[in-house]
Design a protein around this motif. Structure first.
Motif, PDB file in Angstrom:
ATOM      1  N   ILE A  57      -7.706  -5.921   6.738  1.00 13.44           N
ATOM      2  CA  ILE A  57      -7.822  -4.702   7.559  1.00 13.44           C
ATOM      3  C   ILE A  57      -6.983  -3.646   7.080  1.00 13.44           C
ATOM      4  O   ILE A  57      -6.781  -2.463   6.753  1.00 13.44           O
ATOM      5  CB  ILE A  57      -7.377  -4.898   9.258  1.00 13.44           C
ATOM      6  N   THR A  58      -5.432  -4.315   6.482  1.00 10.63           N
ATOM      7  CA  THR A  58      -4.421  -3.234   6.117  1.00 10.63           C
ATOM      8  C   THR A  58      -4.828  -2.723   4.760  1.00 10.63           C
ATOM      9  O   THR A  58      -4.534  -1.592   4.341  1.00 10.63           O
ATOM     10  CB  THR A  58      -3.069  -4.117   5.869  1.00 10.63           C
ATOM     11  N   LEU A  71      -8.779   3.722   2.887  1.00  9.94           N
ATOM     12  CA  LEU A  71      -9.378   4.873   3.447  1.00  9.94           C
ATOM     13  C   LEU A  71      -8.405   6.087   3.367  1.00  9.94           C
ATOM     14  O   LEU A  71      -8.851   7.479   3.225  1.00  9.94           O
ATOM     15  CB  LEU A  71      -9.506   4.635   4.902  1.00  9.94           C
ATOM     16  N   LYS A  72      -7.145   5.749   3.065  1.00  7.56           N
ATOM     17  CA  LYS A  72      -5.832   6.892   2.922  1.00  7.56           C
ATOM     18  C   LYS A  72      -5.951   7.295   1.511  1.00  7.56           C
ATOM     19  O   LYS A  72      -5.327   8.581   1.233  1.00  7.56           O
ATOM     20  CB  LYS A  72      -4.646   6.207   3.599  1.00  7.56           C
ATOM     21  N   GLN A  73      -6.721   6.815   0.638  1.00  5.98           N
ATOM     22  CA  GLN A  73      -6.682   7.237  -0.836  1.00  5.98           C
ATOM     23  C   GLN A  73      -7.212   8.414  -0.885  1.00  5.98           C
ATOM     24  O   GLN A  73      -8.423   8.808  -0.062  1.00  5.98           O
ATOM     25  CB  GLN A  73      -7.344   6.366  -1.787  1.00  5.98           C
ATOM     26  N   GLY A 127       0.809  -1.292  -0.011  1.00  5.92           N
ATOM     27  CA  GLY A 127       0.034  -0.074   0.062  1.00  5.92           C
ATOM     28  C   GLY A 127       0.715   1.105   0.136  1.00  5.92           C
ATOM     29  O   GLY A 127       1.983   1.064   0.534  1.00  5.92           O
ATOM     30  N   GLN A 128       0.365   2.166  -0.430  1.00  8.00           N
ATOM     31  CA  GLN A 128       1.066   3.662  -0.328  1.00  8.00           C
ATOM     32  C   GLN A 128       1.321   4.196   0.873  1.00  8.00           C
ATOM     33  O   GLN A 128       2.281   4.853   1.234  1.00  8.00           O
ATOM     34  CB  GLN A 128       0.021   4.728  -1.231  1.00  8.00           C
ATOM     35  N   GLU A 129       0.373   3.883   1.987  1.00  3.85           N
ATOM     36  CA  GLU A 129       0.554   4.456   3.285  1.00  3.85           C
ATOM     37  C   GLU A 129       1.253   3.284   4.076  1.00  3.85           C
ATOM     38  O   GLU A 129       2.141   3.621   4.696  1.00  3.85           O
ATOM     39  CB  GLU A 129      -0.608   4.608   4.085  1.00  3.85           C
ATOM     40  N   VAL A 130       0.737   1.997   4.365  1.00  3.86           N
ATOM     41  CA  VAL A 130       1.243   1.051   4.760  1.00  3.86           C
ATOM     42  C   VAL A 130       1.426  -0.396   4.048  1.00  3.86           C
ATOM     43  O   VAL A 130       0.389  -0.705   3.529  1.00  3.86           O
ATOM     44  CB  VAL A 130       0.359   0.608   6.050  1.00  3.86           C
ATOM     45  N   THR A 131       2.386  -1.085   4.313  1.00  4.56           N
ATOM     46  CA  THR A 131       2.623  -2.648   3.695  1.00  4.56           C
ATOM     47  C   THR A 131       2.850  -3.464   4.786  1.00  4.56           C
ATOM     48  O   THR A 131       3.476  -3.051   5.672  1.00  4.56           O
ATOM     49  CB  THR A 131       3.747  -2.306   2.668  1.00  4.56           C
ATOM     50  N   LEU A 163       5.448  -1.961   7.065  1.00 12.35           N
ATOM     51  CA  LEU A 163       6.538  -0.977   6.466  1.00 12.35           C
ATOM     52  C   LEU A 163       5.722   0.094   6.197  1.00 12.35           C
ATOM     53  O   LEU A 163       4.791   0.442   5.345  1.00 12.35           O
ATOM     54  CB  LEU A 163       7.082  -1.596   5.329  1.00 12.35           C
ATOM     55  N   ALA A 164       6.269   1.265   6.654  1.00  9.51           N
ATOM     56  CA  ALA A 164       5.775   2.642   6.558  1.00  9.51           C
ATOM     57  C   ALA A 164       6.823   3.654   6.405  1.00  9.51           C
ATOM     58  O   ALA A 164       8.027   3.268   6.234  1.00  9.51           O
ATOM     59  CB  ALA A 164       4.884   3.163   7.620  1.00  9.51           C
TER      60      ALA A 164
END
Length: 216
Positions: free
Chosen positions: A204-205, A211-213, A109-113, A158-159
């Motif tokens: 969940i991730t 949501l962060k998009q 993800g762009q926010e959290v992997t 990973l962030a």
């Protein structure tokens, strides 16, 4: 009493024979590809060892590579029934000094992997999830105790701040997703998701990243 002990030993021996006929993903060869730091691509039968952070490839010869010389490797895992991707990433496991280690990619993800590292453990509570029957020794002079070898997972996020090991505590999950934690809590309640189950954690991730998009 002796008959009970003898019976336990016989059952244990049967379970050991049965367990040896089964293997975990890290113990078998998979069709796969290994991408080296040099830019070279090696394809063949692939076997990985996360404990030692090495990957072995069998082609016309057999070569073993450490995480320091690999960028990533991919396997088709018949055990899971799909393609799995592992990246070599710097991480300080036991000290402040970071060294390359293999992590499996679960959700990008762009926010959290979400990443993970698997290991084999013994569960003496009985069959729990994906496991194999086995036996370990009990107290001296006592009968063997029955247990199950099973796959377990350490999870990592990973962030921007780097790789952080997940404690698998709900509080830490909500701290990580603090800016959208109320929405994540509601999503988990509606879908009956657990904070420490593999499949649920993937959902969940992915939801948090959604949501962060922008415009979400």
């Amino acid at each position: 009493m002796m008959n009970k002990i003898l019976f336990a030993w016989i059952i244990g021996l049967i379970w050991i024979i049965d367990a040896h006929a089964q293997e975990f993903p890290s113990q078998v060869w998979h069709n796969g590809k290994v991408f080296l730091e040099s830019g070279e691509l090696v394809e063949g039968k692939v076997k990985y060892d996360l404990d030692n952070n090495i990957v072995t490839v069998a082609t016309e010869s057999v070569e073993t590579y450490g995480a320091v010389s690999v960028t990533r490797f991919e396997i088709f895992d018949e055990y899971y029934g799909g393609i799995r991707v592992f990246y070599s990433l710097p991480y300080a496991a036991t000290s402040d000094y970071k060294v390359p280690m293999f992590f499996e990619l679960l959700v990008e993800g762009q926010e959290v992997t979400l990443l993970c590292r698997e290991y084999i453990t013994v569960d003496n509570r009985g069959m729990n999830g994906m496991g194999m029957r086995g036996m370990y020794m009990g107290p001296m002079w006592g009968p063997p105790m029955m247990g199950f070898n099973r796959l377990a997972f350490d999870y990592y996020f990973l962030a921007d701040s780097g790789i952080q090991k997940y404690s698998q505590k709900k509080r830490d999950l909500f701290d990580l997703m603090d800016d959208r934690s109320s929405e994540v809590r509601l999503y988990m309640r509606k879908n009956r998701l657990s904070h420490d189950k593999r499949g649920d954690l993937l959902r969940i991730t992915a939801y948090y990243n959604q949501l962060k998009q922008p415009n979400s």
